[in-house]
Design a protein around this motif. Structure first.
Motif, short mmCIF file in Angstrom:
data_model
loop_
_atom_site.label_atom_id
_atom_site.label_comp_id
_atom_site.label_asym_id
_atom_site.label_seq_id
_atom_site.Cartn_x
_atom_site.Cartn_y
_atom_site.Cartn_z
N GLY A 308 38.34 35.25 40.40
CA GLY A 308 37.13 35.86 41.30
C GLY A 308 36.86 34.90 42.48
O GLY A 308 37.81 34.63 43.07
N VAL A 309 35.58 34.90 42.75
CA VAL A 309 35.21 34.21 44.06
C VAL A 309 35.22 32.73 43.75
O VAL A 309 34.94 32.12 42.67
CB VAL A 309 33.68 34.68 44.03
N ASP A 406 41.29 34.54 46.31
CA ASP A 406 42.38 35.39 46.04
C ASP A 406 42.51 36.19 44.96
O ASP A 406 42.83 37.39 45.05
CB ASP A 406 43.64 34.40 46.07
N ARG A 407 41.82 35.65 43.89
CA ARG A 407 42.01 36.53 42.85
C ARG A 407 40.87 37.31 42.46
O ARG A 407 40.50 37.81 41.28
CB ARG A 407 42.02 35.62 41.29
N MET A 408 39.98 37.53 43.57
CA MET A 408 39.01 38.73 43.51
C MET A 408 39.74 39.94 43.30
O MET A 408 39.10 41.01 42.85
CB MET A 408 38.28 38.74 44.71
N GLU A 438 41.18 42.42 49.59
CA GLU A 438 40.33 42.32 48.41
C GLU A 438 40.23 40.91 48.22
O GLU A 438 39.85 40.21 47.09
CB GLU A 438 40.74 42.85 46.98
N ARG A 439 40.22 39.92 49.42
CA ARG A 439 39.95 38.47 49.42
C ARG A 439 38.83 38.12 49.69
O ARG A 439 38.31 36.99 49.70
CB ARG A 439 40.83 37.73 50.14
N ASN A 440 38.11 39.10 50.39
CA ASN A 440 36.78 38.77 50.78
C ASN A 440 35.99 39.96 50.63
O ASN A 440 36.17 41.09 50.79
CB ASN A 440 36.60 38.15 52.08
N ILE A 441 34.59 39.69 50.39
CA ILE A 441 33.58 40.93 50.45
C ILE A 441 32.67 40.15 51.43
O ILE A 441 32.01 38.93 51.26
CB ILE A 441 32.86 41.16 49.12
#
Ligand code: ASP
Ligand code: MG
Length: 475
Positions: A308-309, A406-408, A438-441
């Motif tokens: 996750g984050v 990365d693991r988001m 998908e590495r950042n929101i």
């Protein structure tokens, strides 16, 4: 192992700090490593040089600046270099460089035109003043060392104020010049921040560019690692100014590091990672004020065990530009026109979002550029405004808050936690974007909500806790 060690401005900001830097370099060399030092200007010096150049360009050349710089650098030599001949040699070098600086400013005060090329020639002086002193301090500790100007090593494009390295030429020059010194067990001390075009004209790599120099030289020399000595304990889960219980991340990936740098984490210059990344050279971020702290290691894998984050960051000083109108639906070309304008204005877009209803396109740029871009958009989209396809082009100061990891990717429920946390904190989100990596929101929030938003996300993902006790059970 060959280690390129870059010391930032605060890490060489005084005689004590330079003594510490020299100790850190020589102790690694004593362990059998080959060490190349890259130094920044002493803290505050680059700003002083730029101010002096700006003043000179208006005819106000203040001769006291040279004296002031001499006093500050002389104090370092007096404190750190006991041997009179060595001290005199280092100071002669400093004086020669100050002479050049003064001549440039003097010329500028006559012609009144500060070109980017001249600004580079002047603002790059700071590193040229520190390098001979750092080298003398290392030599005073019994390890042969000499100062090398990066103009002899880093060959760049001629984009003054933000030049890019030409790696093949840089590699050839760097190994030819530094190879023999390293083979003799010397510690070369290279000026950060600067390079030169193929014709030998001095360039700079952009403000904060000494990190980039470290990474470029690491790549050019096939170093084992690049160490960035700074004044914080590595890369944190958030800016401690926003979140007091932010924690150092022991290991992050190159992509996480670049996302964080891009989204405003001040620890790394955003381009730093690229040359090291291309050659898979690990980069460590270390604290010269707390050298026993392990800091953060940046590598290919990062730490994939953390789901996750991993970190939350905020960029302030940006504005959301919104182009809206119900008449935009189905009219092709508006987006293309808009982004052509932004590109022509040389503005960097931090995030973009368009609703699928096509009633609104919005993007975020630096607030400094916003008035100019809005004006240019109004001109370019005049016809669409007149026809009513577009009703409004509007700009408002905002902050972008980004959650990075990365693991988001492929971890469900992250977005729910993000928006749940912001909702419970009563924060209104104006626009959202998730890169397809998908590495950042990233989210646009009101400027005054930035700290609250970062805290809420940090808390929701329990980033203050060590990874094993972190979010895994929740996601
Ligand atoms: N001295 C330069 C600056 O202040 C480069 C650096 O410190 O990285 O921007
Ligand atoms: Mg600096």
């Amino acid at each position: 192992m060959l280690i390129v060690m870059k010391f930032g401005g605060t890490s060489v900001g005084s005689a004590e700090r330079i003594a510490q830097a020299a100790d850190l370099a020589t102790s690694r060399a004593a362990e059998g490593h080959q060490v190349v030092v890259v130094t920044s200007a002493m803290s505050g010096v680059t700003n002083l040089l730029i101010d002096a150049a700006t003043a000179a360009a208006t005819g106000q050349w203040d001769a006291a600046v040279r004296q002031k710089l001499m006093v500050r650098h002389q104090a370092v030599a007096d404190a750190l270099v006991a041997d009179p001949a060595r001290r005199a040699a280092a100071l002669a070098e400093v004086d020669r460089r100050l002479e050049r600086f003064e001549k440039l400013c003097y010329g500028l005060s006559m012609v009144h035109e500060l070109t980017p090329r001249l600004l580079d020639a002047i603002s790059g002086t700071g590193e040229m003043l520190t390098a001979p002193l750092v080298a003398a301090a290392i030599a005073a500790r019994g390890r042969a060392s000499s100062a090398v100007d990066a103009t002899e090593l880093i060959v760049t494009t001629d984009q003054f104020g933000g030049a890019e390295p030409l790696m093949d030429a840089t590699r050839a020059r760097t190994s030819a010049r530094l190879g023999p010194l390293l083979a003799r067990g010397e510690i070369p001390v290279v000026t950060g921040f600067i390079g030169a075009t193929g014709d030998g004209v001095l360039t700079t790599l952009g403000r904060g560019g000494s990190d980039y120099s470290g990474s470029i030289l690491g790549a050019a020399l096939d170093a084992g690692e690049v160490w960035i000595w700074t004044d914080v304990d590595g890369v944190l889960t958030a800016n401690p100014g926003d979140v007091p219980d932010a924690r150092t991340l022991p290991e992050i990936s190159y992509s996480e590091a670049s996302e964080l740098a891009y989204y405003g984490a001040k620890v790394l210059h955003y381009k730093t990672i690229i040359p090291a990344f291309r050659q898979r050279i690990p980069v460590r971020i270390l604290n010269s004020f707390n050298p026993s702290h392990p800091g953060t290691r940046v590598s290919v894998e990062g730490d994939p065990s953390v789901p996750g984050v991993k970190a939350v960051t905020a960029i302030r000083g940006v504005s959301l530009i919104a182009i809206s109108g119900t008449g935009m639906q189905g009219i092709p070309g508006i987006v293309a026109k808009a982004f052509d304008v932004v590109a022509d204005e040389g503005a960097n877009v931090l995030m973009i979002s368009q609703a699928s209803s096509e009633n609104n396109i919005c993007f975020v740029i630096s607030t400094k550029e916003a008035p100019r871009v809005v004006k240019a958009l109004q001109a370019a989209l005049e016809v669409d405004l007149a026809r009513g396809h577009i009703e409004e082009i509007d700009s408002q100061p905002v902050a972008v808050v980004a959650a990075v990891g990365d693991r988001m990717r492929g971890t469900p429920g992250i977005a729910a936690t993000v928006f749940g946390a912001l909702g419970s904190a009563g924060i209104n989100v104006t626009a959202i974007s998730q890169g397809s990596s998908e590495r950042n929101i990233s989210m646009v929030v009101a400027e005054e909500d930035a700290t609250k938003a970062v805290r809420a996300l940090h808390q929701a993902f329990r980033l203050h806790l060590a990874p094993t006790a972190g979010v895994s059970s929740e996601h």
